[in-house]
Design an enzyme around this catalytic site. Structure first.
Site, short mmCIF file in Angstrom:
data_model
loop_
_atom_site.label_atom_id
_atom_site.label_comp_id
_atom_site.label_asym_id
_atom_site.label_seq_id
_atom_site.Cartn_x
_atom_site.Cartn_y
_atom_site.Cartn_z
N LYS A 174 -9.16 -0.44 -6.22
CA LYS A 174 -9.28 0.21 -4.90
C LYS A 174 -10.64 0.87 -4.74
O LYS A 174 -11.08 1.65 -5.59
CB LYS A 174 -8.18 1.27 -4.76
CG LYS A 174 -8.18 2.05 -3.45
CD LYS A 174 -7.66 1.21 -2.28
CE LYS A 174 -7.83 1.91 -0.95
NZ LYS A 174 -6.77 2.85 -0.64
N HIS A 212 -10.64 1.00 1.39
CA HIS A 212 -10.47 2.04 2.41
C HIS A 212 -11.71 1.96 3.28
O HIS A 212 -12.78 2.42 2.89
CB HIS A 212 -10.32 3.43 1.78
CG HIS A 212 -10.05 4.48 2.83
ND1 HIS A 212 -8.83 5.09 2.98
CD2 HIS A 212 -10.84 4.97 3.82
CE1 HIS A 212 -8.88 5.93 4.02
NE2 HIS A 212 -10.09 5.87 4.53
N HIS A 253 -4.83 -0.71 5.60
CA HIS A 253 -4.41 0.07 6.77
C HIS A 253 -5.40 -0.01 7.93
O HIS A 253 -5.99 0.97 8.34
CB HIS A 253 -4.11 1.53 6.42
CG HIS A 253 -5.09 2.21 5.50
ND1 HIS A 253 -6.45 2.18 5.68
CD2 HIS A 253 -4.89 2.94 4.38
CE1 HIS A 253 -7.03 2.87 4.72
NE2 HIS A 253 -6.11 3.33 3.90
N ASP A 303 1.39 2.59 3.57
CA ASP A 303 0.54 3.77 3.35
C ASP A 303 1.37 5.05 3.44
O ASP A 303 0.89 6.08 3.89
CB ASP A 303 -0.65 3.82 4.31
CG ASP A 303 -1.70 4.83 3.87
OD1 ASP A 303 -1.71 5.24 2.69
OD2 ASP A 303 -2.52 5.24 4.72
N HIS A 332 1.67 5.38 -1.74
CA HIS A 332 1.36 6.56 -2.57
C HIS A 332 2.69 7.18 -3.01
O HIS A 332 3.49 7.58 -2.15
CB HIS A 332 0.58 7.60 -1.77
CG HIS A 332 -0.71 7.06 -1.20
ND1 HIS A 332 -1.91 7.15 -1.85
CD2 HIS A 332 -0.95 6.40 -0.04
CE1 HIS A 332 -2.85 6.58 -1.11
NE2 HIS A 332 -2.31 6.11 -0.01
N HIS A 384 0.87 -1.20 0.00
CA HIS A 384 0.00 0.00 0.00
C HIS A 384 0.89 1.24 0.00
O HIS A 384 1.48 1.59 1.02
CB HIS A 384 -0.92 0.01 1.23
CG HIS A 384 -1.90 1.14 1.22
ND1 HIS A 384 -3.26 0.95 1.39
CD2 HIS A 384 -1.75 2.49 1.05
CE1 HIS A 384 -3.87 2.12 1.32
NE2 HIS A 384 -2.99 3.08 1.13
C1 NCD Z 1 -3.64 9.03 1.79
C2 NCD Z 1 -3.16 10.06 0.77
O1 NCD Z 1 -2.65 11.10 1.18
O2 NCD Z 1 -3.27 9.81 -0.43
N1 NCD Z 1 -3.77 9.67 3.08
C3 NCD Z 1 -3.75 9.07 4.29
O3 NCD Z 1 -3.97 9.76 5.28
N2 NCD Z 1 -3.50 7.79 4.43
C4 NCD Z 1 -4.92 8.41 1.33
C5 NCD Z 1 -5.33 7.19 2.13
O4 NCD Z 1 -4.72 6.14 2.02
O5 NCD Z 1 -6.30 7.31 2.89
ZN ZN Z 2 -3.30 5.06 1.39
#
Ligand code: NCD
Ligand code: ZN
Length: 348
Positions: A104, A141, A179, A252, A18, A16
């Site tokens: 997702k 999510h 998460h 995450d 970003h 997971h």
């Molecule tokens: C994530 C993001 O910033 O893209 N933010 C977070 O607080 N985890 C999005 C997500 O996974 O909820």
């Molecule tokens: Zn995330």
């Protein structure tokens, strides 16, 4: 003689992650590729990755931005962003692509860049049916968006209102509860079929919700799902270190610029990729479960996804290093988790 100072494991994957897009990509991919062979790339770009074609373009941009030494070995595992309008035929196309590994589900409005997410999951039932047939995992999510529900209860209410029903209605669908942050989520995953797994972040095992307000408001500890109370943090550590194959690593790591975090309306997301495996080593060692880190970080994820395990190895050493206060992120800066503090473990 103790054997805990050094630990060699199969190189992990991040299930997971970003990495954002364009100018932001190179600033974060170096941290991830050093620690992980593969990563599930979240599709919540400003213009979300809703189709296989968009996923292919995003994948190309990621590969272009990889550090040269990992260009041939790092595998970005792409995902699609589910919407009310996703076509069931897109699922077969995604599966046939070979590079899309999951879809997702962001409830519309639940988190960063989720406004185009799903407002009516029933409208997606034909897509979920197609995913079950193709063996395409649904990444969830798991928070309700109803503003009248207390923010600390949104995961539990989501389980009751949505997740239990989806699991019952689609027993053949692979579901990853992303998460997870509560003992309720741990229980759900433990008692569900082998088709249901979960990722666990390091920050949800290192901090409880007091960290949001320690000496003042702490925007760099704000993420979604929000940090929970201590008993939930303990439940996550017990799940991750239990040896149960349903739980696996997902950082995450979610970078935002310093100015959008330190803001009257700060963004949700914590950057942890600079300690993507090291923070977990710290948690597992403290729990007396360092011998279970490799399965959690390197085996359970690929086994769940039906992908081969990695063959490269990395060595962790218990040697403290200082974490930078901030790092260049695109043309701005980002403040990493535990900025200015210490990584207790590091990569050899
Ligand atoms: C994530 C993001 O910033 O893209 N933010 C977070 O607080 N985890 C999005 C997500 O996974 O909820
Ligand atoms: Zn995330």
């Amino acid at each position: 003689m103790t054997n805990t100072k050094k630990l060699t494991i199969i190189k992990p994957d991040d299930w997971h992650l970003h990495v954002r897009d364009n100018k932001f990509l190179p600033s974060v991919l170096a941290d991830t590729t050093k620690r992980f062979s593969r990563a599930i790339m979240m599709p919540n770009l400003v213009d979300p990755v809703t189709t296989t074609d968009l996923a292919e373009e995003y994948r190309d941009r990621i590969i272009k931005a990889l550090p040269s030494e990992y260009k041939l070995t790092f595998d970005p595992l792409m995902t699609l962003y589910l919407t009310n309008k996703t076509n069931a035929s897109e699922i077969k196309k995604a599966r046939d692509s070979g590079f899309v590994h999951a879809v997702k589900w962001y409830p519309a409005g639940a988190t960063t860049n989720s406004s185009k997410g799903v407002s009516d999951i029933v409208a997606c039932y034909d897509v979920l049916e197609a995913m079950a047939e193709e063996g395409m995992p649904l990444l969830v999510h798991g928070e309700v968006t109803d503003p009248s529900v207390d923010i600390f209860d949104r995961e539990k209410v989501f389980i009751d209102q949505f997740l239990e029903g989806i699991i019952k209605n689609f027993p053949d669908l692979k579901v990853v509860f992303e998460h997870i942050t509560t003992e309720d989520a741990v229980k759900l995953v433990e008692t569900a079929s082998p088709n249901v797994g979960a990722t666990i972040t390091a920050h949800h095992m290192l901090l409880n919700r007091n960290a949001l307000f320690k000496g003042g408001i702490r925007p760099h500890h704000y993420c979604l799902p929000i940090l929970k109370r201590e008993k939930h943090r303990e439940a996550l550590i017990n799940a991750a270190t239990s040896g149960n194959k349903k739980f696996f690593l997902g950082t995450d790591s979610a970078p935002h610029t310093k100015s959008t975090k330190e803001n009257a309306c700060g963004c949700a997301g914590i950057y942890t990729a600079h300690g993507g495996i090291e923070f977990y080593a710290e948690i597992f060692e403290k729990a007396g479960a360092l011998h279970r880190l490799e399965a959690f970080a390197s085996f359970n994820g690929p086994d769940f996804y039906g992908l081969p395990r990695n063959r490269d190895k990395i060595t962790l050493v218990k040697k403290p290093t200082t974490i930078v206060e901030e790092f260049t992120f695109g043309d701005e800066v980002c403040v990493p988790f535990r900025a200015g503090g210490e990584l207790i473990w590091s990569i050899d």
